[in-house]
Design a protein around this motif. Sequence first.
Motif, PDB file in Angstrom:
ATOM      1  N   VAL A  10       1.045  -0.599  -0.162  1.00 22.23           N
ATOM      2  CA  VAL A  10       0.214  -0.151  -0.251  1.00 22.23           C
ATOM      3  C   VAL A  10       0.684   1.344  -0.040  1.00 22.23           C
ATOM      4  CG1 VAL A  10      -1.765   1.080   1.451  1.00 22.23           C
ATOM      5  CG2 VAL A  10      -1.701  -1.103   1.179  1.00 22.23           C
ATOM      6  N   SER A  11       1.965   1.491   0.488  1.00 17.40           N
ATOM      7  CA  SER A  11       2.826   2.464   0.805  1.00 17.40           C
ATOM      8  C   SER A  11       3.258   2.669  -0.234  1.00 17.40           C
ATOM      9  CB  SER A  11       3.361   2.435   2.225  1.00 17.40           C
ATOM     10  OG  SER A  11       4.683   2.539   2.271  1.00 17.40           O
ATOM     11  N   LYS A  12       3.987   1.643  -0.888  1.00 24.17           N
ATOM     12  CA  LYS A  12       4.175   2.014  -2.301  1.00 24.17           C
ATOM     13  C   LYS A  12       3.584   1.836  -3.472  1.00 24.17           C
ATOM     14  CE  LYS A  12       8.351  -0.604  -5.451  1.00 24.17           C
ATOM     15  NZ  LYS A  12       7.412  -1.474  -6.290  1.00 24.17           N
ATOM     16  N   LEU A  13       2.314   2.093  -3.335  1.00 26.54           N
ATOM     17  CA  LEU A  13       1.011   2.068  -4.152  1.00 26.54           C
ATOM     18  C   LEU A  13       1.094   3.765  -4.093  1.00 26.54           C
ATOM     19  CD1 LEU A  13       0.105   0.993  -6.583  1.00 26.54           C
ATOM     20  CD2 LEU A  13      -2.671   0.532  -4.835  1.00 26.54           C
ATOM     21  N   ALA A  14       1.219   4.776  -3.137  1.00 28.36           N
ATOM     22  CA  ALA A  14       0.482   5.411  -2.280  1.00 28.36           C
ATOM     23  C   ALA A  14       1.551   6.047  -2.895  1.00 28.36           C
ATOM     24  CB  ALA A  14       0.852   5.974  -0.774  1.00 28.36           C
ATOM     25  N   GLU A  15       2.869   6.067  -3.017  1.00 29.06           N
ATOM     26  CA  GLU A  15       3.789   7.565  -3.574  1.00 29.06           C
ATOM     27  C   GLU A  15       2.952   7.556  -5.208  1.00 29.06           C
ATOM     28  OE1 GLU A  15       7.456   5.664  -4.161  1.00 29.06           O
ATOM     29  OE2 GLU A  15       7.415   5.245  -1.122  1.00 29.06           O
ATOM     30  N   GLN A  16       2.520   6.654  -5.973  1.00 27.20           N
ATOM     31  CA  GLN A  16       2.088   7.346  -7.488  1.00 27.20           C
ATOM     32  C   GLN A  16       0.515   7.698  -6.999  1.00 27.20           C
ATOM     33  OE1 GLN A  16       3.432   3.709  -8.227  1.00 27.20           O
ATOM     34  NE2 GLN A  16       5.002   5.947  -8.226  1.00 27.20           N
ATOM     35  N   GLY A  17      -0.404   8.412  -5.635  1.00 29.67           N
ATOM     36  CA  GLY A  17      -1.185   8.772  -5.713  1.00 29.67           C
ATOM     37  C   GLY A  17      -1.718  10.255  -5.641  1.00 29.67           C
ATOM     38  N   ILE A  18      -2.455  10.580  -6.369  1.00 29.92           N
ATOM     39  CA  ILE A  18      -3.031  11.762  -6.068  1.00 29.92           C
ATOM     40  C   ILE A  18      -3.835  12.395  -5.470  1.00 29.92           C
ATOM     41  CG2 ILE A  18      -4.570  13.985  -7.711  1.00 29.92           C
ATOM     42  CD1 ILE A  18      -3.110  12.177  -9.875  1.00 29.92           C
ATOM     43  N   LYS A  19      -3.050  13.316  -4.128  1.00 33.25           N
ATOM     44  CA  LYS A  19      -4.176  13.703  -3.258  1.00 33.25           C
ATOM     45  C   LYS A  19      -5.256  14.693  -3.403  1.00 33.25           C
ATOM     46  CE  LYS A  19      -2.508  17.301  -0.053  1.00 33.25           C
ATOM     47  NZ  LYS A  19      -1.894  18.764  -0.020  1.00 33.25           N
ATOM     48  N   ASP A  20      -6.419  14.680  -2.597  1.00 32.53           N
ATOM     49  CA  ASP A  20      -7.534  15.266  -2.608  1.00 32.53           C
ATOM     50  C   ASP A  20      -8.455  14.683  -3.550  1.00 32.53           C
ATOM     51  OD1 ASP A  20      -7.170  17.273  -0.575  1.00 32.53           O
ATOM     52  OD2 ASP A  20      -6.488  19.052  -2.079  1.00 32.53           O
TER      53      ASP A  20
END
Length: 339
Positions: free
Chosen positions: A183-193
Amino acid sequence: MLVLGIESSCDETGIALYDTNQGLIAHALHSQIEMHAEYGGVVPELASRDHIRRVLPLIQKVLTDANLELSDIEGIAYTKGPGLSGALLVGTSVAEALAFTLNVPTVGVHHLEGHLLAPLLEENPPAFPFVALLVSGGHTQLMRVSEIGEYELLGDTLDDAAGEAFDKTAKLLDLSYPGGPAVSKLAEQGIKDRFKLPRSMLHSGDLNFSFSGLKTAVLTLANSNELDPQTKADIAYEFQEAVTEVLVSKCANALKKTGLNNLIVSGGVGANKRLRERLNAEAKRKGFHVHYPRLEFCTDNGAMIAFAGAMRLKNLADDGGNHSFTVRPRWDLAELQKP
Ligand code: KG4
Ligand code: ZN
């Protein structure tokens, strides 16, 4: 005193040598993650059998690495619980049999005490008392640590543990096991908000946690969106923000409430990059200090067991030399006493 530590409570065989004068001398680990991955979680029977295969070669390895002999060992610490009973029995029986042969004392260590004290293996450890955040697969607790064995529970999760929430979110997003790092690794590609998830109990006024509502909210998001790679990353991002925001806020409150200035963070979720980033920023802002174990000692390892065991053994005049044993698959940390 040279102490051999043996950890076998779950899916990692961890062995280490800790000397009360010289510090950590050697450590070795075998992780069963790959073996369990195809089942999506730990299979207890497979775990026990693998510990049996690994434990003696790993003991030999740390001795060889340290250029020491079995006969140099002066005490043996093993994880007595909590954990999987079959897995615990492997480390426990090897420890007691070896101790019987070598005629040295043993100590059955509480796995969570091991995690809790792991940051003290690093340079410039904090002096007692301090606040500890224990965030693992099974626990999310804030404690006031006055000394070894004196743990006052300040706050606990009312339902899921933080690591469990990471693991369940990973499953909902179809990520690999164990879920936290994925999850932590994937979150790096995530867009805020893009998404907004709840910060449960952020303003509850106490030091307790709740993560089951967050898990349900992730389930709702997962069910109501097309799970393309970007959407998954955006959910992972917001999930991680929600968990870390609550953890950081409660840690700051715990320090304020106790009037203490040092925080230690331990357990698997303590390896989370974003959590460390946010805690460090908060520490800078509020003027407190945070201590972490090195990344490899956040998750299960033998060093933390050798260390916790050494702290107890050095205060133990005589263990009675009785090498009968039991394990404690369920064991409340609050039951521990000072050595
Ligand atoms: O302390 P630990 O190795 O085992 C227990 O005693 O529970 O913690 C394992 C937990 C798992 O839930 C795993 O997903 C989580 O720690 N974890 C992480 C990370 N690495 C491990 N969670 C978030 N971010 C990470 N980088
Ligand atoms: Zn653990």
